[in-house]
Design a protein around this motif. Structure first.
Motif, PDB file in Angstrom:
ATOM      1  N   ILE A 140       0.827  -1.207   0.000  1.00 17.71           N
ATOM      2  CA  ILE A 140       0.000   0.000   0.000  1.00 17.71           C
ATOM      3  C   ILE A 140       0.859   1.254   0.000  1.00 17.71           C
ATOM      4  N   HIS A 141       1.965   1.214   0.734  1.00 19.80           N
ATOM      5  CA  HIS A 141       2.863   2.364   0.803  1.00 19.80           C
ATOM      6  C   HIS A 141       3.721   2.504  -0.457  1.00 19.80           C
ATOM      7  N   GLY A 142       3.738   1.492  -1.297  1.00 14.65           N
ATOM      8  CA  GLY A 142       4.513   1.574  -2.522  1.00 14.65           C
ATOM      9  C   GLY A 142       5.997   1.748  -2.240  1.00 14.65           C
ATOM     10  N   GLY A 143       6.649   2.620  -2.999  1.00 16.39           N
ATOM     11  CA  GLY A 143       8.081   2.844  -2.816  1.00 16.39           C
ATOM     12  C   GLY A 143       8.424   3.337  -1.425  1.00 16.39           C
ATOM     13  N   TYR A 144       7.529   4.105  -0.813  1.00 17.08           N
ATOM     14  CA  TYR A 144       7.791   4.602   0.543  1.00 17.08           C
ATOM     15  C   TYR A 144       7.829   3.463   1.566  1.00 17.08           C
ATOM     16  N   GLY A 145       7.109   2.398   1.276  1.00 18.08           N
ATOM     17  CA  GLY A 145       7.122   1.259   2.179  1.00 18.08           C
ATOM     18  C   GLY A 145       8.452   0.540   2.208  1.00 18.08           C
ATOM     19  N   PHE A 146       9.305   0.841   1.226  1.00 24.12           N
ATOM     20  CA  PHE A 146      10.628   0.235   1.149  1.00 24.12           C
ATOM     21  C   PHE A 146      11.689   1.126   1.795  1.00 24.12           C
ATOM     22  N   MET A 147      11.240   2.264   2.333  1.00 28.84           N
ATOM     23  CA  MET A 147      12.144   3.213   2.974  1.00 28.84           C
ATOM     24  C   MET A 147      12.082   3.044   4.488  1.00 28.84           C
ATOM     25  N   ASN A 148      13.235   2.945   5.119  1.00 30.23           N
ATOM     26  CA  ASN A 148      13.272   2.659   6.552  1.00 30.23           C
ATOM     27  C   ASN A 148      12.698   3.770   7.413  1.00 30.23           C
ATOM     28  N   GLU A 149      12.518   4.959   6.862  1.00 33.20           N
ATOM     29  CA  GLU A 149      11.945   6.040   7.654  1.00 33.20           C
ATOM     30  C   GLU A 149      10.456   5.816   7.939  1.00 33.20           C
TER      31      GLU A 149
END
Length: 387
Positions: free
Chosen positions: A343-352
């Motif tokens: 659901i978060h897309g690329g942001y879901g792959f970011m540790n922040e």
């Protein structure tokens, strides 16, 4: 009839821990996680709150609560971070609980007040490099030197939580202490205080998840401890361990439920804020249905662990329900973490983003304190099938 509504005390605890998790843990835990650093200030505050003493009697410094209270605290912490939650779970279920259930009065007086206050942490050394699910294959040995009145321990343990912090007080280890009359190996549990000569803690592991929790391999090389450090009955160590694990599975199930719910919370928030093609992505049925399924899993997980905890608290057999809860909740956590990342897309792959931590933390829940395969084996046995 089962009633999973919380009483006033349990509900107040839930609100208190949720506020602590949101206001104290959430703002800083990401930094600890990325640095692979143990969050001593957070653990210290949890000790002051009495969380490490929740299920223990007041006479030993505990809060006089029950296992339901512990599960509630674990769920609320894991909604924000699992490293903090597993530190509490292991500190209580694997560190202090064996002392409470099997220790002598002197052992209880010596260790429990400091454990309940969070001044020290206890660990349980069971798993070995050649023995994971087959815990009965213990190779660590403890020989009694009767002249000196000491156990001489040799062997190694791996993947031991809370075993190498600055506040770790002891590790309880399983070891072969002899052979029974029928030829089977006799396994006992022995308390080994931190700093004992011959007891070495290896550097921390490089882990996929739980990066703000403490995990080490341990080695024992002619490590000597007093004979009085035997915990429980001689030769009953394996049975004691199984008893502890049955209860611990409920605690892990509560933790897994918190992670599953945390994935829902973060994803609902993100789906309302993130816009694509002129509208919030949550307005799209594909995303909405994912969120509905995630909420269903979290809700069902909560019912499962509370059902098992209720049976435990009321003194009823709960082994079957604990296995059901541990299996379902751990798989629900993994599924929700995967969907939250999607659901978060690329942001879901970011540790922040918290869901990146949730994704990394979820998989171990299908492994630790009994793999999913072990849970299925236990459930099948409860049905009278599977050998």
């Amino acid at each position: 009839m089962l009633d999973h509504r919380l009483g006033e005390e349990h509900d107040l605890l839930r609100e208190t821990v949720r506020e602590f998790a949101n206001d104290v843990v959430a703002p800083v835990i990401g930094d600890y996680y990325e640095r692979h650093a143990f969050p001593y200030p957070i653990i210290r505050e949890m000790g002051k709150m009495g969380l490490f003493g929740l299920p223990f009697p007041e006479e030993y410094g505990g809060m006089g609560g029950d296992y339901l209270a512990l599960g509630i605290a674990l769920e609320e912490l894991a909604r924000v971070d699992s490293s903090v939650a597993i530190t509490l779970e292991a500190g209580v279920s694997l560190g202090a609980m064996p002392i409470h259930k099997f220790g002598t009065e002197e052992q209880k007086r010596t260790w429990l007040p400091r454990l309940c206050g969070g001044e020290i942490l206890g660990a349980f050394g069971l798993t070995e490099p050649d023995g994971g699910s087959d815990a009965g294959a213990t190779r660590t040995t403890a020989r009694l030197d009767e002249a000196a009145g000491e156990w001489v321990i040799n062997g190694s343990k791996c993947f031991i939580t809370n075993s190498g912090t600055d506040i770790t007080g002891f590790v309880t280890v399983t070891a072969v202490t002899g052979t029974d009359a029928d030829g089977r190996r006799q396994i006992s549990t022995i308390i080994v205080p931190s700093g004992t000569p011959g007891f070495t803690v290896a550097p921390g592991y490089s882990k996929v998840g739980w990066n703000a929790s403490d995990t080490h391999e341990l080695a024992f090389d002619d490590c000597r401890v007093p004979q009085a450090n035997l915990l429980g009955e001689l030769g009953r160590g394996y049975a004691q361990f199984l008893n502890i694990l049955d209860e611990g599975r409920i605690a892990i199930a509560a933790l897994a439920t918190g992670l599953a719910q945390g994935c829902v919370d973060e994803s609902v928030r993100y789906a309302g804020e993130r816009k694509a093609f002129g509208k919030p992505i949550g307005a799209n049925q594909a995303i909405a249905f994912k969120l509905a399924d995630m909420e269903l899993r979290a809700h069902t997980a909560r019912l499962a662990w509370r059902h098992a905890a209720s049976k435990l608290v009321h003194g009823e057999p709960f082994k079957h329900e604990a296995a059901l809860a541990k299996l379902y909740t751990s798989e629900a956590a993994v599924d929700n973490a995967r969907e939250a990342t999607q659901i978060h897309g690329g942001y879901g792959f970011m540790n922040e983003y918290p869901v990146a931590r949730f994704w990394r933390d979820s998989k171990i829940l299908e492994i630790g304190e009994g793999t999913s395969e072990v849970q299925r084996m236990l459930i099948a046995r409860g049905l009278g099938v599977g050998g």
